[in-house]
Design a protein around this motif. Sequence first.
Motif, PDB file in Angstrom:
ATOM      1  N   ALA A   1       0.597  -0.971  -0.041  1.00 56.26           N
ATOM      2  CA  ALA A   1       0.141   0.404   0.094  1.00 56.26           C
ATOM      3  C   ALA A   1       0.641   1.306  -0.375  1.00 56.26           C
ATOM      4  O   ALA A   1       0.748   2.312  -0.712  1.00 56.26           O
ATOM      5  N   LEU A   2       1.949   1.063   0.517  1.00 53.01           N
ATOM      6  CA  LEU A   2       2.844   1.811   0.741  1.00 53.01           C
ATOM      7  C   LEU A   2       3.653   2.335  -0.439  1.00 53.01           C
ATOM      8  O   LEU A   2       3.390   3.699  -0.714  1.00 53.01           O
ATOM      9  N   VAL A   3       4.488   1.820  -1.056  1.00 52.47           N
ATOM     10  CA  VAL A   3       4.007   1.628  -2.587  1.00 52.47           C
ATOM     11  C   VAL A   3       3.295   2.227  -3.686  1.00 52.47           C
ATOM     12  O   VAL A   3       3.971   2.981  -4.664  1.00 52.47           O
ATOM     13  N   ARG A   4       2.150   1.482  -3.369  1.00 54.49           N
ATOM     14  CA  ARG A   4       0.879   1.908  -4.537  1.00 54.49           C
ATOM     15  C   ARG A   4       1.419   3.411  -4.606  1.00 54.49           C
ATOM     16  O   ARG A   4       0.428   4.154  -4.727  1.00 54.49           O
ATOM     17  N   TRP A   5       0.653   3.877  -3.392  1.00 58.53           N
ATOM     18  CA  TRP A   5       1.041   5.460  -2.783  1.00 58.53           C
ATOM     19  C   TRP A   5       1.844   6.449  -3.546  1.00 58.53           C
ATOM     20  O   TRP A   5       1.541   7.595  -4.091  1.00 58.53           O
ATOM     21  N   ALA A   6       3.379   5.323  -3.024  1.00 57.61           N
ATOM     22  CA  ALA A   6       3.903   6.534  -3.391  1.00 57.61           C
ATOM     23  C   ALA A   6       4.326   6.726  -4.798  1.00 57.61           C
ATOM     24  O   ALA A   6       4.684   7.985  -5.532  1.00 57.61           O
ATOM     25  N   VAL A   7       4.134   5.804  -5.688  1.00 62.04           N
ATOM     26  CA  VAL A   7       4.204   5.963  -7.138  1.00 62.04           C
ATOM     27  C   VAL A   7       2.837   6.155  -8.079  1.00 62.04           C
ATOM     28  O   VAL A   7       2.971   6.883  -8.771  1.00 62.04           O
TER      29      VAL A   7
END
Length: 598
Positions: A241-247
């Motif tokens: 979820a953190l990676v999705r948000w960052a992307v």
Amino acid sequence: MTLTEAWNAEAPCSDCSDGHVFAERCLDCSETGRSAGSSARHCSVATVTRTGRRDPQALLAARHRFLADGVIPSGVSLPILRSWRRSAAQGLDPDMRPRTEYTSRREMREALQRNETLIQAAWGEVETLCRDAEPAGGIVVLTDPEGLVLLRVGDSSFAEEASAAALHPGANWGETSVGTSAIGLSLIERQAVSVFGAEHFLARHSNFSCSAMPILDPSGGVLGVLDLSTPYDLSHVYTLALVRWAVEQVERRIFEQRFGKFELMHFHSNPYLVGGPHEGLLAFDGDRLMGANRNAVDLLGLTWSAVGAMRFDQLFSVERGSISGAASADDCMVQTTRGSTLFARMQTPFTEDRKVHPVAAFDHEESDEAKWSCAEAGREADGETDAIATRLLRVAGKGQISVRKTKAGTLIYGAEEVEEGEESLFVVKSGRVRCFTSFEGKELTLFTLDSGDAMMLHERSMLEAKKDGEVVMVTMATFRQLAKADPELALRVVPEIERRLEKSIQMIEEMAFHGARYRLVRTLCETADRDGRKANRGVVIDIAPHGEDLAMQIGATRQTVSTVLAELVRCGVLQRNGNSSLVIPDINRLKAELAVQR
């Protein structure tokens, strides 16, 4: 017939009407199979659970049975199984060393230049992910579209382990090189994925758990991958979820940079989400759709092929001019041609002939009139020391540019100075200013601006005045107008901007290829050449031996800098000069350190 035999024979699957071979039916058509009564070939399983910590040995055994006998393990996602299959077909062996493709220094430099837009757009999110991953001791990796690692930042102890497994800048982590990994798998699947421990194909990667997601451009092309890797035994419940948000934030930044001059449509099925981070974004040139973000593609049920091909009236059953700028109004409800209802607002493109507003002053006690008069009076005294600032002041009208006095220690944030996301030209008339970023809790000086130097000031820019002086700022819209009246102005500015970009690339390159000792020695050499004072004992540089400024310049901790300085003093390469400066007895000996460490 086993699954492996079915692959080799390309036997058609009796349960699939799409003409797939047996292996494709099992791994590509469905994750769950048709029913409990389906062929036993579909439901042979190994006992592998996805709850709690996994047993690496059980997962390795399950993979061995899958590759050797075609037994499909439960609890392992289809993308992982497909990747195992491809990795084995590539001739990779789980116990082999990675077939890592290393790039040369020249090739890496070209890759950094080629992906400069991506790096700049992603840097802030990389920094944020580093902070989020710090408690878990993780690292953040940014790659290009082929899986070439451009940046790797994060926990230093885990970074050493990652380096031992070739997860460092200059290494290629595409699937053909290292087998199953989150980076390579996300590139092939074009979606966010996590790969846990022994799910990696190569045994030496089983100490990692990684989550990655491809970064897409507004036309659906892959720009690169953002990856967050941690030790294998740490939970990744929230990591993806953190990676999705960052992307999502990186993609939005790239979208806005590319289409800032286009008409933009902001929309969502929930009116309260219009204008938020999860909204859909479309860019139009007239009626033609020129760009979209992935949220827009999902909300409208489009494919990426629609970008550049479809028109407004093919997407929506309303007149474009009927969409206002307030998403909460009733007249901002729009119907798509597929019958769904959305809430939208239109953002008109920025035009160069809009009124130019002076940028807010740093020193609010001094009026704009006084600043202008002071700048005018100081021109002749300064002569042509700063040709760019002088020329700007000569051709500009009052109110078109901003001239500010800055005191040492003044911080300048682009987010507070840039209007409506438009970049500005920033010129140092006198004094010294450093441009910096921050990551891993440390500040990194990208470059230093002296009198006559210029750079582009954008929303993410962070600067600090190191010496008292004056700076000049002008919006790019105004600068283009001034350059038309004085073409020589543009000829002076462009080389300066290119030099700043070159310096940023050099800094990233140094961090990719050299350790803290090399970067510190290089910085000391540059400081000596630029600001050194000749004395009987050698060259004196006025910088505190504890190295706080040096740590910022090379992107290391203060402790690391102090350790390296102590080593150089012990070797006689440096000498301490009280508490405020250092002495370089032989500058050529110091420079020779660079050749030793290459």
